[in-house]
Design a protein around this motif. Structure first.
Motif: not given
Length: 127
Positions: A6-16
């Motif tokens: 298994r491999v994993r990537a991560e990201a983020s975002f801001a939203a309403a």
């Protein structure tokens, strides 16, 4: 029994968003700084000894989260007025499958806060 990688990537975002079918504070417009983790899984490695290049997974995830960043999620047709963390995870999975169709996406995690997350497992797969 064969090995599973298994491999994993991560990201983020801001939203309403707001939840139309909810009775409480979350029916009002508010925002989150979402964190997303996506996992790929398989039992075979390529010639380079990798299940999947992290760069491919990370690039696709960033493209998907950029589409959501600084948006009102209620304006996106997929959510039909109820962009819950569970539906956001489903949306991200669907978009990732379209971007990198040969990648075996195993799990998507969407954190609304550091303490609260929703998990999407395609095909009812077990952890």
């Amino acid at each position: 029994m064969s090995a599973i990688y298994r491999v994993r990537a991560e990201a983020s975002f801001a939203a309403a968003h707001f939840l139309s079918n909810y009775h409480g504070k979350c029916e009002n417009l508010h925002g989150h700084n979402y964190k997303v983790r996506i996992y790929a899984q398989g039992d075979k490695l390529d010639e380079g000894g990798m299940l999947l290049d992290f760069g491919i997974l990370k690039k696709a995830l960033r493209e998907v989260t950029e589409e959501l960043d600084h948006k009102n999620l209620n304006d996106i047709e997929f959510f039909k007025g109820n962009p819950s963390a569970e539906l956001i995870a489903t949306y991200i999975y669907n978009q990732m499958v379209m971007k990198i169709p040969d990648t075996p996406i195993w799990k998507v995690e969407v954190f609304e806060t550091d303490e609260n997350l929703a998990i999407y497992l395609p095909d009812g797969d077990k952890e």
